[in-house]
Structure formats: C-alpha cells, structure tokens
Enzyme design. Structure first.
Site, PDB file in Angstrom:
ATOM      1  CB  SER A  51      -0.890   0.012   1.251  1.00 57.98           C
ATOM      2  OG  SER A  51      -0.084   0.188   2.408  1.00 57.98           O
ATOM      3  CB  CYS A  77      -2.900   1.465  16.734  1.00 59.39           C
ATOM      4  SG  CYS A  77      -4.452   1.743  17.584  1.00 59.39           S
TER       5      CYS A  77
END
Ligand code: NAD
Ligand code: UDX
Length: 470
Positions: free
Chosen positions: A270, A277
């Site tokens: 990606s 997080c």
C-alpha cells in the site's frame, strides 16, 4: 465478584464500540461510557444514529438496541466512577509532542488523570481495567496513584488490551481471535481476572479468553501491533524492488502467503500504513527499548517506521516525476482520505503526508472521501503544519491549495491525475470511461491501494501506476 455496574472513561473509537458490545451481550450489567468531550457525548446520544461520532459498520444497530436500556453515555464522570464496580480506562495515549520522550514515548497524562480522579472519588473497592494501549509496567504506576490516598479502598488493576481494528470493530468484538486479560497472580488478582472473564464469557468461548500476568498482557499489545506493521513494511519494501524488476507485488504476496508459516493476511502492499495505533505503538516500543538500554532492539523496530515514511514519500515522488517533474498548479484528485476503508478516522492517514509533499510542490489537492468531511481534512493538515511551526499566514496559504467535495464526479472533473489513497469499495464501481473523457491528457491514475482494474483502465487510455507493479 459479580459485576453489575461498569463505567468506561473515554468514549472514542475503542470505548464506544467495546462498551456498546458489552452492554448488548450483558443486558443485566449497567454500562456507562463517560467522556470530558461534551460534543462527543452529545453525538453518542443523538437520536439519529447516523450522527454517532464513530462510523463503523453495524455500530448504529448495536447502539440502537442497547442505548437507554443498559447502555448510557454521559459527561458526569464522578457519578459514573462512584457507582461502578469495574472501571475501564479507554482514553487516548498519543505520542508525546513535548518534553522528555517527545515524538517517541506515549503521553500518559490522560491515563494518569483518570487514576487520580478514580482515587479521589472511589468509596468502595473497584477493579480498574487498562483498555488503552500502555507501555509495559504502567499498571504499577496506576496502582501507586490509586493507593496514594490511603483511604482504605482496594483497587485491583487488570490489563485488557483491545485488538479490534477500525472498519471491522463490531465483527472483531463479536468474534474476537482472543481477548487477553492480565492480572496479578494473587488470590485477589485472580478473582478480579475471573470477574472480567465472566463478562466476555457471555459471548466468547473459553478458549478465546487468554489470561496472563499483567506485564505480559501489556507487552503483548505493543508486540502484536509491531508484528502486524512489520509485515506491511516488509511487503512495502519489496514493492519498491518489484517496481524496478517487473515482478508484481500482489503475485509475490500471494506466493509467499500460501506458505502456512507466513499466512496470507496483512501482506497487502500500500501507500503506507496509517491509523492511530501502529506508528504510536512502535515508537513507544522503540522508546522503551532505548530506556532499557537495548539499542539494537530499538533500531530493529524503528526501521518499520522509517520504511513506512519512505513508502509515503515514494508514492508522492512518483506522482511528481510521472507528471513531468512538476505538479505545480495541477489538479490532483485524492480518492479517499481515511486511513483505511469503512472508517471516518483519519489519524496518521497516508493521505495527509502524500498531500503535504504534493502541496509543497505546488499541487492543488482535490479530495473526495465518502465519510470524511472538509473540516476534518483541513484540521488534519493544519495540525501537521502547526507542529512544524509554520506561521498562520503560511498555513492559510497552503490550506487554500486543498478543495474538498461531496460529489466524486466534481472532484475528478478536469483533473491531471487521480490518486487512490483509501481502498473504499465504491471507487471500483465508478464510470472510469466517463472520468477519462473529462480529465486532462495524458490522464494518470496512481493506485496507492492496488484496487482498480489496471488492465481495464489502461485500455481506456489511462496511464496507470500501482504499488509494486513494474
Ligand atoms: P480516542 O481519541 O478516539 O478516544 C479517547 C477519548 O478519551 C476521547 O474522546 C477523550 O476526550 C477521552 N478522554 C481523555 N481523557 C479523559 C478523561 N480524563 N476522562 C474521560 N474521558 C477522557 O482514542 P481511541 O482510538 O478510542 O483509543 C483509546 C485507546 O485505545 C488508546 O490507548 C489506543 O492506543 C487504544 N486502542 C485503539 C484502537 C483503535 O483502533 N483506535 C485499537 C486498540 C487500542
Ligand atoms: C490496528 C490493529 O490491526 C488492531 O489489532 C489494533 O487493535 C489497532 O491497530 P487499525 O489501525 O484499526 O488496527 O487497522 P488495520 O486494519 O490494522 O490497518 C492499519 C493500516 O495498515 C491501515 O492504513 C491499512 O490500510 C494498512 N494495511 C493493513 C496495509 O497497508 N496492508 C495490509 O495488508 C493491512
């Protein structure tokens, strides 16, 4: 001890969904979720369930069933603490932006405030549950603060980190791979652990509920997120090599993922991972390792972040170089701003950093995201530039390079290039032939999520560049 009354401090992406599911599954327990943020609580109480502050598939359904029955949202923190047998702390623990540990350590000031408030209010014994993600050994600090009043009230501190992922929170909570409960290995500690096990046992099987000592539980959460993020940085590192060797990263991921020791999940190359997080938790782990004088361990994990920053930068650079080395005054349309699909959360979204690079090069960024409003997008950029110390004048000028749409067609009209930043399903269903007609030529598509049909788009006439595709 049978729990009858639960309070949760923090009505955010974790507190809201987790408590809604506990309330749904345990109708005999009264659950009150409190927050200092009045508008957030008002949104949780909004009659129109489309206005909940957190967007998650099926969340509105769950809140609709439990709210007003045994699920309540309130700003009355003191009363909720007083009435509760068990108190979850689900407040934010962001990376520190000041002082010792700036940019690395978790900022525990909100957690500490909760502990002090509980210590001040509590008149009877309570179980305190760490739901926020915390550095290992925070339970010790909490216990010290809680016991500091010396008023005879006994507190048992448990660690119960949350493993839900945004976008699939309700599904993850309904059918968790596991819940983890850490507590002291004393008779009182074991009794407290059992009270929390009994709550989850309303809908999970015994083998889904793991119990450990409190430190293992705290450290497991940081470790799980670091391992997950490490897989993404590993495949993203390889995506760069694929692009120069004509290997296809999706084919490589598929080939290695069929090895049962590696497994197929979390291998999707990606534009870079985002979310509240991963980065925060790895930075926290790196900080802890340096604190305990383990520099090699710290450097090892820090590389996961360095690679992720590189991936975002690489994507922006590819857009600039493909558009003949300048994007100045060009219309670049961003499809997606959220850090992943099916959430309205934008924290640490790759889109923010890619936009920053392109704006620096003079681009006009036109954004469409099905769930993220204009105010949020502008606030994300403003926050970044404020942290960099830019003047108000400079920030305003840069914000004028961002345009936000509620209609994707308008966002795409007369664009020089399209960049897919989030993998929303609807992007795949667009009329790409019509989009092509209305774009400047050559028309570029930069698919930061590899979700579009590259062959089809190429046949239409687009110049398509995916991640890890030659
Ligand atoms: P969030 O920012 O969405 O929500 C936290 C809320 O706590 C805010 O609404 C804030 O106003 C409130 N708050 C702060 N101090 C308070 C106080 N003293 N009393 C009452 N309310 C207070 O954060 P989040 O995403 O829900 O994350 C919460 C924790 O859970 C973090 O430690 C995070 O690392 C962890 N976590 C998050 C996720 C996730 O997917 N977002 C998943 C697992 C764990
Ligand atoms: C993560 C953890 O998965 C979850 O267990 C923890 O409780 C909180 O942090 P979250 O950040 O909500 O959850 O979403 P996640 O699905 O992990 O995705 C994080 C980022 O990684 C997103 O930007 C996503 O697009 C990206 N990602 C994920 C990839 O780039 N490739 C993948 O293969 C998987």
């Amino acid at each position: 001890m049978k729990i009858k009354n639960i309070c949760c401090l923090g009505a955010g992406y974790v507190g809201g969904p987790t408590m809604s599911v506990i309330a749904l599954k345990c109708p005999e327990i009264k659950v009150t979720v409190v927050d200092l943020n009045e508008s957030r609580i008002a949104a949780w109480n909004d009659e129109n369930l489309d206005n909940l502050p957190v967007y998650e598939p099926r969340l509105a359904e769950v809140v609709g069933e439990a709210r007003g029955r045994n699920l309540f949202f309130s700003t009355d923190v003191d009363n909720a603490i007083d009435a509760a047998d068990m108190i979850f702390i689900a407040v934010n623990t962001p990376t520190k932006t000041y002082g010792e540990g700036k940019g690395m350590a978790a900022d525990l000031k909100f957690v500490e405030l909760c502990a002090r408030q509980i210590a001040r209010i509590a008149k009877n014994d309570k179980i305190i549950v760490e739901k926020s993600t915390l550095p290992v050994r925070t339970a010790e600090t909490l216990q010290t603060i809680l016991d500091s009043t010396g008023n005879g009230v006994k507190f048992e501190v448990l660690s119960n980190p949350e493993f839900l992922a945004e976008g699939t929170a309700i599904e993850d909570l309904f059918n968790a791979d596991r819940v983890l409960i850490g507590g002291q290995q004393t008779p009182e500690g074991k009794e407290a652990i059992q009270s929390l096990v009994d709550i989850y046992a309303h809908w999970l099987k015994p083998e889904q509920i793991l119990t450990t000592n409190v430190w293992s539980s705290e450290l497991s959460k940081l470790t799980a997120n670091s391992f997950l993020a490490q897989r993404i940085s590993s495949i993203n590192a390889l995506s760069a090599l694929c692009e120069v060797t004509e290997a296809n990263v999706d084919e490589v991921a598929n080939a290695i993922g069929t090895d049962s020791r590696i497994g197929p999940k979390f291998l999707k190359a990606s534009v870079g991972f985002g979310g509240s997080c991963f980065q925060k938790d790895i930075l926290n782990l790196v900080y802890l390792c340096r604190f305990f004088n383990l520099p090699e361990v710290a450097d090892y994990w820090e590389q996961v972040i360095i690679l992720n920053d590189y991936q975002k930068y690489r994507f922006a650079k590819k857009i600039i170089s493909s558009l003949f080395n300048t994007v100045s005054d060009k219309k670049i349309t961003f499809l997606g701003w959220a850090f992943k699909k099916d959430t309205n959360d934008t924290r640490e979204s790759a889109a923010i950093y890619v936009a920053e690079h392109l704006i620096e090069d003079g681009a006009q960024i036109h954004v469409y995201d099905p769930k993220v409003p204009e105010a949020k997008i502008k606030a994300d950029m403003r926050y970044l530039w404020e942290l960099k110390g830019f003047t108000e004048q400079k920030i305003e000028a840069k914000l004028n390079q961002i345009y936000v749409y509620s209609d994707p067609k308008e966002a795409l009209d007369q664009a020089h290039a399209v960049a897919v930043l989030t993998e929303w399903d609807e992007f795949k269903t667009y009329d790409w032939e019509n989009i092509y007609i209305k774009m400047y030529k050559p028309a570029f598509v930069f698919d930061g999520r590899n979700i579009l049909d590259a062959e089809k788009l190429t046949n239409i006439g687009f110049r398509v560049k995916g991640i890890g595709k030659g």
